[in-house]
Design a protein around this motif. Structure first.
Motif, PDB file in Angstrom:
ATOM      1  N   HIS A 133       1.089 -10.664   0.275  1.00 34.86           N
ATOM      2  CA  HIS A 133       0.147  -9.788   0.948  1.00 34.86           C
ATOM      3  C   HIS A 133       0.480  -9.747   2.439  1.00 34.86           C
ATOM      4  CE1 HIS A 133      -3.212 -10.330  -2.273  1.00 34.86           C
ATOM      5  NE2 HIS A 133      -2.085 -10.852  -2.737  1.00 34.86           N
ATOM      6  N   THR A 134       0.466  -8.558   3.035  1.00 36.33           N
ATOM      7  CA  THR A 134       0.587  -8.492   4.487  1.00 36.33           C
ATOM      8  C   THR A 134      -0.687  -9.031   5.132  1.00 36.33           C
ATOM      9  OG1 THR A 134      -0.224  -6.210   4.434  1.00 36.33           O
ATOM     10  CG2 THR A 134       2.160  -6.532   4.474  1.00 36.33           C
ATOM     11  N   HIS A 135      -1.820  -8.686   4.580  1.00 35.32           N
ATOM     12  CA  HIS A 135      -3.124  -9.263   4.873  1.00 35.32           C
ATOM     13  C   HIS A 135      -3.796  -9.463   3.526  1.00 35.32           C
ATOM     14  CE1 HIS A 135      -2.057  -7.042   8.560  1.00 35.32           C
ATOM     15  NE2 HIS A 135      -2.658  -8.034   9.191  1.00 35.32           N
ATOM     16  N   TRP A 136      -4.786 -10.351   3.466  1.00 39.92           N
ATOM     17  CA  TRP A 136      -5.406 -10.671   2.195  1.00 39.92           C
ATOM     18  C   TRP A 136      -5.952  -9.415   1.527  1.00 39.92           C
ATOM     19  CZ3 TRP A 136      -4.673 -13.563  -1.482  1.00 39.92           C
ATOM     20  CH2 TRP A 136      -5.648 -14.052  -2.344  1.00 39.92           C
ATOM     21  N   GLY A 137      -5.457  -9.159   0.319  1.00 31.94           N
ATOM     22  CA  GLY A 137      -5.871  -7.979  -0.426  1.00 31.94           C
ATOM     23  C   GLY A 137      -4.948  -6.791  -0.277  1.00 31.94           C
ATOM     24  N   GLN A 138      -3.960  -6.869   0.627  1.00 32.23           N
ATOM     25  CA  GLN A 138      -3.007  -5.784   0.855  1.00 32.23           C
ATOM     26  C   GLN A 138      -1.637  -6.227   0.323  1.00 32.23           C
ATOM     27  OE1 GLN A 138      -3.810  -2.708   2.297  1.00 32.23           O
ATOM     28  NE2 GLN A 138      -5.931  -3.424   2.161  1.00 32.23           N
ATOM     29  N   VAL A 139      -1.297  -5.779  -0.871  1.00 24.54           N
ATOM     30  CA  VAL A 139      -0.111  -6.293  -1.571  1.00 24.54           C
ATOM     31  C   VAL A 139       1.139  -5.536  -1.142  1.00 24.54           C
ATOM     32  CG1 VAL A 139       0.979  -6.632  -3.816  1.00 24.54           C
ATOM     33  CG2 VAL A 139      -1.480  -7.013  -3.549  1.00 24.54           C
ATOM     34  N   GLN A 140       2.133  -6.287  -0.675  1.00 27.80           N
ATOM     35  CA  GLN A 140       3.422  -5.697  -0.317  1.00 27.80           C
ATOM     36  C   GLN A 140       4.460  -5.949  -1.403  1.00 27.80           C
ATOM     37  OE1 GLN A 140       5.594  -7.179   3.211  1.00 27.80           O
ATOM     38  NE2 GLN A 140       5.797  -5.012   3.763  1.00 27.80           N
ATOM     39  N   GLN A 141       4.491  -7.168  -1.950  1.00 26.04           N
ATOM     40  CA  GLN A 141       5.403  -7.477  -3.055  1.00 26.04           C
ATOM     41  C   GLN A 141       4.562  -7.692  -4.313  1.00 26.04           C
ATOM     42  OE1 GLN A 141       9.028 -10.004  -2.720  1.00 26.04           O
ATOM     43  NE2 GLN A 141       7.974 -11.376  -4.156  1.00 26.04           N
ATOM     44  N   ASP A 142       4.796  -6.846  -5.303  1.00 24.61           N
ATOM     45  CA  ASP A 142       3.961  -6.807  -6.503  1.00 24.61           C
ATOM     46  C   ASP A 142       4.782  -7.221  -7.726  1.00 24.61           C
ATOM     47  OD1 ASP A 142       2.235  -6.239  -8.559  1.00 24.61           O
ATOM     48  OD2 ASP A 142       1.709  -4.241  -7.859  1.00 24.61           O
ATOM     49  N   PRO A 143       4.478  -8.373  -8.343  1.00 23.54           N
ATOM     50  CA  PRO A 143       5.250  -8.846  -9.491  1.00 23.54           C
ATOM     51  C   PRO A 143       4.620  -8.514 -10.839  1.00 23.54           C
ATOM     52  CG  PRO A 143       3.888 -10.626  -8.678  1.00 23.54           C
ATOM     53  CD  PRO A 143       3.548  -9.402  -7.846  1.00 23.54           C
ATOM     54  N   TYR A 144       3.611  -7.661 -10.856  1.00 23.72           N
ATOM     55  CA  TYR A 144       2.830  -7.473 -12.081  1.00 23.72           C
ATOM     56  C   TYR A 144       3.322  -6.353 -12.989  1.00 23.72           C
ATOM     57  CZ  TYR A 144      -0.700 -11.006 -11.782  1.00 23.72           C
ATOM     58  OH  TYR A 144      -1.340 -12.219 -11.796  1.00 23.72           O
TER      59      TYR A 144
ATOM     60  N   LEU B 177      10.099  -6.074 -10.163  1.00 23.82           N
ATOM     61  CA  LEU B 177       9.469  -6.509  -8.918  1.00 23.82           C
ATOM     62  C   LEU B 177       9.491  -5.371  -7.907  1.00 23.82           C
ATOM     63  CD1 LEU B 177       8.289  -8.951  -7.323  1.00 23.82           C
ATOM     64  CD2 LEU B 177      10.630  -9.397  -6.541  1.00 23.82           C
ATOM     65  N   GLN B 178       8.309  -4.968  -7.420  1.00 24.56           N
ATOM     66  CA  GLN B 178       8.190  -3.834  -6.520  1.00 24.56           C
ATOM     67  C   GLN B 178       7.776  -4.295  -5.131  1.00 24.56           C
ATOM     68  OE1 GLN B 178       6.842  -0.453  -9.830  1.00 24.56           O
ATOM     69  NE2 GLN B 178       5.297  -1.285  -8.463  1.00 24.56           N
ATOM     70  N   THR B 179       8.499  -3.809  -4.119  1.00 25.73           N
ATOM     71  CA  THR B 179       8.150  -4.085  -2.723  1.00 25.73           C
ATOM     72  C   THR B 179       7.794  -2.755  -2.062  1.00 25.73           C
ATOM     73  OG1 THR B 179       9.660  -5.975  -2.629  1.00 25.73           O
ATOM     74  CG2 THR B 179       8.920  -5.059  -0.538  1.00 25.73           C
ATOM     75  N   TYR B 180       6.545  -2.624  -1.614  1.00 30.68           N
ATOM     76  CA  TYR B 180       6.034  -1.360  -1.097  1.00 30.68           C
ATOM     77  C   TYR B 180       6.281  -1.231   0.406  1.00 30.68           C
ATOM     78  CZ  TYR B 180       3.431  -1.802  -5.483  1.00 30.68           C
ATOM     79  OH  TYR B 180       3.082  -1.981  -6.800  1.00 30.68           O
ATOM     80  N   GLU B 181       6.606  -0.020   0.845  1.00 32.60           N
ATOM     81  CA  GLU B 181       6.726   0.228   2.278  1.00 32.60           C
ATOM     82  C   GLU B 181       5.344   0.237   2.937  1.00 32.60           C
ATOM     83  OE1 GLU B 181       8.998   3.761   2.852  1.00 32.60           O
ATOM     84  OE2 GLU B 181      10.843   2.885   2.053  1.00 32.60           O
TER      85      GLU B 181
END
Length: 233
Positions: free
Chosen positions: A94-105, A109-113
């Motif tokens: 998370h960049t901040h709690w609740g804001q997912v940047q790297q998602d393994p679900y 594996l997805q990394t969002y801009e």
């Protein structure tokens, strides 16, 4: 993710009762006007943990048990994940709690801009947000398009063997391109029941559908998973 076509799924569901698939029953929720006010989402702290069982929605099979634990805070929040079946899994970041940047679900594996929120603020029924961004898969530099529609659906009490939780149900509708070029018009759905008191969701469901390249009428289905909380600290 293992893939199954709609035709294959319908064929399986048409088997005699003695050998047919037994899909998961719906999440055990109670809907109504909850009197107790919901507090804020618990802030992260190193050592907080959650354990989930992973279930196959199509046949109710237990696939895995995954423990997640916060291992670092600042500048990012890192949630380490450990599988009972296969050991260490990619972390959720998370960049901040609740804001997912790297998602393994998901399958890859997805990394969002632009980070994708797990929940929205305020946590009021009807709050919604649309995000359009790109993501990368693993260490690849190639960018894939993604659009997410997120909405707070309302308050629900979720009853699990580990306890009863006052939750906010959040739904996401995700359209995206995929690294597998044969998967066209990919549409994913995600529902999670966030319990602010534990700082995370108690139940989460994911599934997806797409058109197969070159097969006009053949719709493919992605895995349909449910994660249910079994312990937290």
């Amino acid at each position: 993710m293992n893939l199954i076509s709609r035709r294959q799924l319908l064929a399986l569901l048409s088997l005699p009762a003695g050998c047919s698939l037994q899909p998961l029953t719906p999440v055990n929720v109670r809907v109504g006007q909850l009197q107790t006010p919901l507090g804020p989402v618990r802030p992260p702290a190193i050592g907080q943990s959650w354990t989930y069982k992973q279930l196959n929605h199509y046949n109710a099979q237990l696939l895995d048990t995954v423990k997640e634990e916060i291992s670092a805070i600042g500048p990012s929040v890192i949630v380490q994940r450990q599988s009972a079946q296969s050991g260490a899994l990619p972390s959720e970041i998370h960049t901040h709690w609740g804001q997912v940047q790297q998602d393994p679900y998901w399958d890859l594996l997805q990394t969002y801009e632009t980070p994708i929120p797990l929940w929205l603020a305020p946590l009021d029924t009807g709050t919604r947000q649309k995000i359009e961004t790109h993501y990368r898969v693993g260490t690849s530099a190639f960018r894939y398009w993604l659009q997410a529609h997120i909405q707070v659906m309302g308050r629900e009490t979720v009853d699990l063997p580990v306890g009863s939780f006052q939750t906010i149900r959040i739904e996401k509708l995700i359209r995206q391109t995929h690294a597998d070029s044969s998967k066209l018009f990919l549409l994913r759905r995600e529902t999670l029941w966030l319990a602010p008191e534990i700082g995370r969701w108690v139940v989460r469901e994911t599934n997806g559908s797409f058109r197969r390249s070159g097969k006009k009428l053949d719709e493919g289905l992605e895995d349909h998973f449910r994660w249910e909380l079994t312990a937290w600290a």
